[in-house]
Design a protein around this motif. Structure first.
Motif, PDB file in Angstrom:
ATOM      1  N   GLN A 241      23.492  82.105 -11.075  1.00  0.00           N
ATOM      2  CA  GLN A 241      24.132  81.983  -9.764  1.00  0.00           C
ATOM      3  C   GLN A 241      23.101  81.992  -8.644  1.00  0.00           C
ATOM      4  N   LEU A 242      22.037  82.736  -8.836  1.00  0.00           N
ATOM      5  CA  LEU A 242      20.984  82.773  -7.826  1.00  0.00           C
ATOM      6  C   LEU A 242      20.146  81.497  -7.840  1.00  0.00           C
ATOM      7  N   ARG A 243      19.854  81.004  -9.022  1.00  0.00           N
ATOM      8  CA  ARG A 243      19.008  79.819  -9.148  1.00  0.00           C
ATOM      9  C   ARG A 243      19.586  78.915 -10.224  1.00  0.00           C
ATOM     10  N   PRO A 244      20.465  77.987  -9.851  1.00  0.00           N
ATOM     11  CA  PRO A 244      21.145  77.141 -10.830  1.00  0.00           C
ATOM     12  C   PRO A 244      20.216  76.112 -11.453  1.00  0.00           C
ATOM     13  N   SER A 245      19.502  76.490 -12.499  1.00  0.00           N
ATOM     14  CA  SER A 245      18.654  75.533 -13.200  1.00  0.00           C
ATOM     15  C   SER A 245      19.531  74.447 -13.793  1.00  0.00           C
ATOM     16  N   GLY A 246      19.156  73.207 -13.624  1.00  0.00           N
ATOM     17  CA  GLY A 246      19.945  72.091 -14.118  1.00  0.00           C
ATOM     18  C   GLY A 246      20.623  71.307 -13.017  1.00  0.00           C
ATOM     19  N   LEU A 247      20.775  71.898 -11.817  1.00  0.00           N
ATOM     20  CA  LEU A 247      21.430  71.187 -10.726  1.00  0.00           C
ATOM     21  C   LEU A 247      20.610  69.976 -10.308  1.00  0.00           C
ATOM     22  N   GLU A 248      19.289  70.069 -10.504  1.00  0.00           N
ATOM     23  CA  GLU A 248      18.449  68.929 -10.173  1.00  0.00           C
ATOM     24  C   GLU A 248      18.736  67.743 -11.087  1.00  0.00           C
ATOM     25  N   SER A 249      19.366  67.982 -12.233  1.00  0.00           N
ATOM     26  CA  SER A 249      19.711  66.900 -13.163  1.00  0.00           C
ATOM     27  C   SER A 249      21.113  66.367 -12.916  1.00  0.00           C
ATOM     28  N   VAL A 270      34.817  61.734 -15.342  1.00  0.00           N
ATOM     29  CA  VAL A 270      34.330  61.378 -14.008  1.00  0.00           C
ATOM     30  C   VAL A 270      34.800  59.988 -13.622  1.00  0.00           C
ATOM     31  N   SER A 271      35.219  59.846 -12.356  1.00  0.00           N
ATOM     32  CA  SER A 271      35.516  58.528 -11.794  1.00  0.00           C
ATOM     33  C   SER A 271      34.829  58.433 -10.445  1.00  0.00           C
ATOM     34  N   GLY A 272      34.169  57.309 -10.213  1.00  0.00           N
ATOM     35  CA  GLY A 272      33.401  57.147  -8.986  1.00  0.00           C
ATOM     36  C   GLY A 272      31.944  57.513  -9.218  1.00  0.00           C
ATOM     37  N   VAL A 273      31.130  57.211  -8.241  1.00  0.00           N
ATOM     38  CA  VAL A 273      29.696  57.489  -8.307  1.00  0.00           C
ATOM     39  C   VAL A 273      29.411  58.828  -7.648  1.00  0.00           C
ATOM     40  N   ILE A 274      28.776  59.740  -8.388  1.00  0.00           N
ATOM     41  CA  ILE A 274      28.467  61.068  -7.848  1.00  0.00           C
ATOM     42  C   ILE A 274      27.223  60.965  -6.972  1.00  0.00           C
ATOM     43  N   ASN A 275      27.441  60.781  -5.697  1.00  0.00           N
ATOM     44  CA  ASN A 275      26.339  60.706  -4.735  1.00  0.00           C
ATOM     45  C   ASN A 275      26.793  61.381  -3.450  1.00  0.00           C
ATOM     46  N   VAL A 276      26.840  62.705  -3.494  1.00  0.00           N
ATOM     47  CA  VAL A 276      27.361  63.482  -2.366  1.00  0.00           C
ATOM     48  C   VAL A 276      26.243  64.323  -1.769  1.00  0.00           C
ATOM     49  N   PRO A 277      26.398  64.770  -0.513  1.00  0.00           N
ATOM     50  CA  PRO A 277      25.368  65.607   0.111  1.00  0.00           C
ATOM     51  C   PRO A 277      25.117  66.881  -0.693  1.00  0.00           C
ATOM     52  N   SER A 278      23.906  67.414  -0.574  1.00  0.00           N
ATOM     53  CA  SER A 278      23.525  68.592  -1.351  1.00  0.00           C
ATOM     54  C   SER A 278      24.418  69.788  -1.043  1.00  0.00           C
ATOM     55  N   ARG A 279      24.849  69.939   0.234  1.00  0.00           N
ATOM     56  CA  ARG A 279      25.699  71.076   0.586  1.00  0.00           C
ATOM     57  C   ARG A 279      27.038  71.004  -0.152  1.00  0.00           C
ATOM     58  N   ILE A 306      36.828  69.581 -16.969  1.00  0.00           N
ATOM     59  CA  ILE A 306      36.399  69.279 -15.608  1.00  0.00           C
ATOM     60  C   ILE A 306      36.728  67.820 -15.299  1.00  0.00           C
ATOM     61  N   TYR A 307      37.434  67.594 -14.191  1.00  0.00           N
ATOM     62  CA  TYR A 307      37.705  66.242 -13.713  1.00  0.00           C
ATOM     63  C   TYR A 307      37.066  66.087 -12.334  1.00  0.00           C
ATOM     64  N   LEU A 308      36.293  65.026 -12.167  1.00  0.00           N
ATOM     65  CA  LEU A 308      35.596  64.807 -10.903  1.00  0.00           C
ATOM     66  C   LEU A 308      35.903  63.393 -10.431  1.00  0.00           C
ATOM     67  N   ASN A 309      36.508  63.290  -9.258  1.00  0.00           N
ATOM     68  CA  ASN A 309      36.854  61.993  -8.682  1.00  0.00           C
ATOM     69  C   ASN A 309      36.175  61.859  -7.321  1.00  0.00           C
ATOM     70  N   VAL A 310      35.259  60.903  -7.201  1.00  0.00           N
ATOM     71  CA  VAL A 310      34.496  60.718  -5.969  1.00  0.00           C
ATOM     72  C   VAL A 310      34.914  59.422  -5.297  1.00  0.00           C
ATOM     73  N   THR A 311      35.348  59.512  -4.027  1.00  0.00           N
ATOM     74  CA  THR A 311      35.713  58.330  -3.249  1.00  0.00           C
ATOM     75  C   THR A 311      34.698  58.153  -2.117  1.00  0.00           C
ATOM     76  N   GLN A 312      34.959  57.207  -1.232  1.00  0.00           N
ATOM     77  CA  GLN A 312      34.054  56.965  -0.116  1.00  0.00           C
ATOM     78  C   GLN A 312      34.125  58.063   0.937  1.00  0.00           C
TER      79      GLN A 312
END
Length: 371
Positions: A241-249, A270-279, A306-312
């Motif tokens: 939780q302090l240092r999420p190793s793997g988030l860079e991947s 997953v649906s959509g392209v995962i390209n969201v701001p780091s925050r 886990i289901y992840l749906n990314v839109t514009q």
């Protein structure tokens, strides 16, 4: 110096002193706009933030007439305007008179309240260097055209506000970097000290259990081994939780890695392209961590979906399990299972969270965050 010029310089100085002390963008914009309206012939104003994708958001307003302020400023938030269109096209570079404002025209046509004599407004882009943030709009009753001097004063205000926004954003960025560095330091200290000590206790207890033939002592060593192993697992989760190793991947890889560390199998869709701001990515990861912790501790299952749906415009995260489920009532507070923490994280990221759960039918958590 002409008396009017002297007053303008003094006003800008007063605004500069005010915004230099502020550390929150909305508070700074609201106070600066209020001072500007008090010190000029302009009587009302509002500020839009406009994203790179053209999405507009009303940030602050001041002295709005009844017609524009009704229903949470809905007339300002909806519809279009020449100033926003030109801003999006990159053709608005300086303070300008707005001859036609669709929002104000809609208010006048609807006759929904007193418009305070506001029929036209002036506008100026809000920016710092090449970085653009939005628009500052101001108006006066029964005024169609604003003078060159008034527009120049408006430009000076926008320059100050743009610089202040950039300063605050850079300060927050530096604070986030410092916080991340402190998290990494603490995670390393915990790994190098407490984590290693707990591992040593686990091995020692195991050795003690194997060395004695007395059942009572053997059982005591096994209990120590079990407790120290549980503490070791909790410590590893805390370090994650302090240092999420793997988030860079990537977000999903980090979530799966955390689930595996907890002994859970995480299935993803997953649906959509995962390209969201780091925050947004970090907020989703922290919420997922809390959800997976709850599944491990309370659900009684070893599989999560886990289901992840990314839109514009936003990202939807759904976390499901087929475990015990729970009921939300006055006897079980949200914070008792980390739900309040997840709700706060979603809210701080500008999003929302909801959950659906029944005893014996599992739990489903839905998180939506715009970006």
């Amino acid at each position: 110096m002409h008396p009017t010029e002297f007053l303008n310089v003094r006003l800008l100085k007063e605004i500069a002193e005010f915004i230099n002390e502020e550390t929150e963008i909305e508070t700074m914009l609201s106070g600066a706009l209020r001072k500007f309206l008090q010190g000029t012939n302009f009587e009302t104003g509002w500020i839009f933030f406009i994203s790179d994708k053209g999405k507009q958001e009303l940030i602050v307003s001041g002295n709005l007439p009844e017609a524009l302020a009704q229903n949470g400023c809905s007339q300002l938030k909806n519809g279009g305007c020449w100033c926003v269109s030109k801003y999006r096209e990159g053709k608005l570079e300086k303070a300008s008179n707005i001859i036609e404002c669709q929002r104000i025209e809609n208010v006048l046509a609807a006759k929904i309240g007193d418009n305070g004599g506001i029929t036209h407004h002036a506008t100026v882009p809000l920016q710092s260097g090449q970085e653009r943030f939005g628009l500052v709009n101001v108006a006066s009753p029964n005024t169609v055209i604003y003078s060159k001097g008034e527009l120049e004063l408006l430009e000076s205000l926008a320059f100050q506000l743009g610089s202040a926004i950039k300063r605050i954003l850079l300060t927050k960025q530096e604070q986030e970097i410092a916080l991340l560095q402190e998290r990494n330091r603490l995670a390393k200290d915990l790994h190098d000290s407490v984590n290693q000590l707990l591992f040593s206790v686990t091995l020692t207890a195991r050795g003690g259990a194997e060395m004695t033939a007395q059942a009572e002592i053997k059982e005591t060593f096994k209990e120590i081994q079990n407790l120290s192993q549980q503490a070791l697992n909790e410590m590893r989760a805390l370090i994650w939780q302090l240092r999420p190793s793997g988030l860079e991947s990537g977000l999903l890889e980090a979530i799966k890695g955390y689930g595996e560390m907890l002994g859970l199998s995480v299935h993803s869709n997953v649906s959509g392209v995962i390209n969201v701001p780091s925050r947004v990515e970090e907020a989703l990861f922290r919420i997922s961590q809390e959800a997976l912790n709850n599944i491990r501790k309370h659900a009684g299952v070893t599989v999560a979906e886990i289901y992840l749906n990314v839109t514009q415009s936003d990202v939807l995260l759904v976390i499901k399990d087929d475990g015990h489920g729970f009921l939300i009532n006055h006897e079980i507070r949200l914070s008792s299972m980390g739900l309040q923490s997840m709700k706060d994280r979603a809210k701080n990221a500008g999003g929302s969270i909801d959950w659906d759960s029944e005893i014996g039918r599992g739990t489903e958590i839905l998180v939506r965050i715009p970006y």
